[in-house]
Design a protein around this motif. Structure first.
Motif, PDB file in Angstrom:
ATOM      1  N   THR A 266       0.072   5.238 -13.992  1.00 41.15           N
ATOM      2  CA  THR A 266      -0.642   5.844 -12.871  1.00 41.15           C
ATOM      3  C   THR A 266      -1.931   5.086 -12.576  1.00 41.15           C
ATOM      4  N   ALA A 267      -2.637   4.698 -13.608  1.00 41.61           N
ATOM      5  CA  ALA A 267      -3.887   3.951 -13.411  1.00 41.61           C
ATOM      6  C   ALA A 267      -3.629   2.590 -12.770  1.00 41.61           C
ATOM      7  N   ILE A 268      -2.571   1.919 -13.178  1.00 40.26           N
ATOM      8  CA  ILE A 268      -2.247   0.609 -12.595  1.00 40.26           C
ATOM      9  C   ILE A 268      -1.850   0.756 -11.128  1.00 40.26           C
ATOM     10  N   CYS A 269      -1.001   1.750 -10.833  1.00 36.76           N
ATOM     11  CA  CYS A 269      -0.584   1.960  -9.439  1.00 36.76           C
ATOM     12  C   CYS A 269      -1.747   2.401  -8.558  1.00 36.76           C
ATOM     13  N   ALA A 270      -2.641   3.194  -9.091  1.00 36.68           N
ATOM     14  CA  ALA A 270      -3.812   3.614  -8.318  1.00 36.68           C
ATOM     15  C   ALA A 270      -4.735   2.427  -8.036  1.00 36.68           C
ATOM     16  N   THR A 271      -4.875   1.534  -9.012  1.00 33.60           N
ATOM     17  CA  THR A 271      -5.691   0.336  -8.810  1.00 33.60           C
ATOM     18  C   THR A 271      -5.083  -0.560  -7.744  1.00 33.60           C
ATOM     19  N   ILE A 272      -3.758  -0.744  -7.787  1.00 34.97           N
ATOM     20  CA  ILE A 272      -3.079  -1.535  -6.750  1.00 34.97           C
ATOM     21  C   ILE A 272      -3.246  -0.888  -5.383  1.00 34.97           C
ATOM     22  N   PHE A 273      -3.146   0.445  -5.323  1.00 42.85           N
ATOM     23  CA  PHE A 273      -3.307   1.162  -4.060  1.00 42.85           C
ATOM     24  C   PHE A 273      -4.698   0.940  -3.466  1.00 42.85           C
ATOM     25  N   PHE A 274      -5.741   1.110  -4.273  1.00 35.33           N
ATOM     26  CA  PHE A 274      -7.092   0.965  -3.747  1.00 35.33           C
ATOM     27  C   PHE A 274      -7.420  -0.484  -3.391  1.00 35.33           C
ATOM     28  N   CYS A 275      -6.921  -1.425  -4.166  1.00 36.47           N
ATOM     29  CA  CYS A 275      -7.154  -2.838  -3.830  1.00 36.47           C
ATOM     30  C   CYS A 275      -6.470  -3.214  -2.518  1.00 36.47           C
ATOM     31  N   SER A 276      -5.247  -2.747  -2.332  1.00 32.28           N
ATOM     32  CA  SER A 276      -4.561  -3.036  -1.068  1.00 32.28           C
ATOM     33  C   SER A 276      -5.226  -2.320   0.096  1.00 32.28           C
TER      34      SER A 276
ATOM     35  N   ASN B 198       0.823  -1.202   0.000  1.00 30.50           N
ATOM     36  CA  ASN B 198       0.000   0.000   0.000  1.00 30.50           C
ATOM     37  C   ASN B 198       0.861   1.257   0.000  1.00 30.50           C
ATOM     38  N   VAL B 199       1.884   1.291   0.839  1.00 32.31           N
ATOM     39  CA  VAL B 199       2.749   2.467   0.911  1.00 32.31           C
ATOM     40  C   VAL B 199       3.550   2.636  -0.380  1.00 32.31           C
ATOM     41  N   LEU B 200       4.077   1.541  -0.916  1.00 34.93           N
ATOM     42  CA  LEU B 200       4.849   1.631  -2.158  1.00 34.93           C
ATOM     43  C   LEU B 200       3.992   2.081  -3.340  1.00 34.93           C
ATOM     44  N   SER B 201       2.767   1.580  -3.409  1.00 35.23           N
ATOM     45  CA  SER B 201       1.894   2.007  -4.514  1.00 35.23           C
ATOM     46  C   SER B 201       1.471   3.467  -4.341  1.00 35.23           C
ATOM     47  N   ALA B 202       1.299   3.923  -3.106  1.00 31.16           N
ATOM     48  CA  ALA B 202       0.970   5.331  -2.889  1.00 31.16           C
ATOM     49  C   ALA B 202       2.125   6.232  -3.312  1.00 31.16           C
ATOM     50  N   LEU B 203       3.349   5.832  -2.972  1.00 32.49           N
ATOM     51  CA  LEU B 203       4.504   6.617  -3.398  1.00 32.49           C
ATOM     52  C   LEU B 203       4.657   6.614  -4.919  1.00 32.49           C
ATOM     53  N   ALA B 204       4.378   5.482  -5.551  1.00 31.85           N
ATOM     54  CA  ALA B 204       4.455   5.406  -7.010  1.00 31.85           C
ATOM     55  C   ALA B 204       3.418   6.316  -7.667  1.00 31.85           C
ATOM     56  N   VAL B 205       2.221   6.366  -7.110  1.00 35.27           N
ATOM     57  CA  VAL B 205       1.193   7.255  -7.668  1.00 35.27           C
ATOM     58  C   VAL B 205       1.628   8.710  -7.532  1.00 35.27           C
ATOM     59  N   ILE B 206       2.194   9.060  -6.377  1.00 34.26           N
ATOM     60  CA  ILE B 206       2.649  10.443  -6.168  1.00 34.26           C
ATOM     61  C   ILE B 206       3.728  10.812  -7.179  1.00 34.26           C
ATOM     62  N   VAL B 207       4.721   9.932  -7.356  1.00 33.23           N
ATOM     63  CA  VAL B 207       5.810  10.219  -8.292  1.00 33.23           C
ATOM     64  C   VAL B 207       5.292  10.302  -9.722  1.00 33.23           C
TER      65      VAL B 207
END
Length: 119
Positions: A59-69, A12-21
């Motif tokens: 961004t869409a893939i990382c956001a999907t991973i973030f919300f799923c986690s 969750n934290v890694l995907s959030a950082l990826a979305v931010i970047v």
């Protein structure tokens, strides 16, 4: 189960950082990614299709991973625990009231040096 929860939290934290970047890397509608790195408008960093498709998809893939986690963490925390009644203070507060204690409140003792007139 606790190791699975920690793994999901790290994801969750890694995907959030990826979305931010990835959001910060994206430029406005008229900007070109190649121009940001010094090349002219003829060259593009991510190929002929441009940077919008690559960054938008990432961004869409990382956001999907973030919300799923995130939803997985909510589901894990909403399940009742095996020791449902136990809390932090369950071991500390196990005292019984005294059997010889009266129900009347204790009256404060009057001090002879204090006057009854308020200052």
């Amino acid at each position: 189960m606790e190791a699975f929860k920690v793994l999901i939290q790290v994801l969750n934290v890694l995907s959030a950082l990826a979305v931010i970047v990835l959001v910060l890397l994206q430029h406005g509608k008229g900007a070109d990614m190649g121009a940001a790195f010094g090349s002219g408008s003829s060259g593009s960093l991510f190929g002929a299709s441009g940077s919008a498709n690559f960054l938008s998809t990432s961004t869409a893939i990382c956001a999907t991973i973030f919300f799923c986690s995130l939803f997985t963490l909510v589901y894990i925390d909403s399940q009742p625990a095996a020791n449902a009644g136990a809390g932090v203070m369950s071991e500390v507060v196990k005292t019984k009231p005294a059997e010889n204690q009266k129900d009347t409140p204790v009256q404060p003792a009057k001090n002879e040096n204090q006057s009854s007139i308020p200052n």
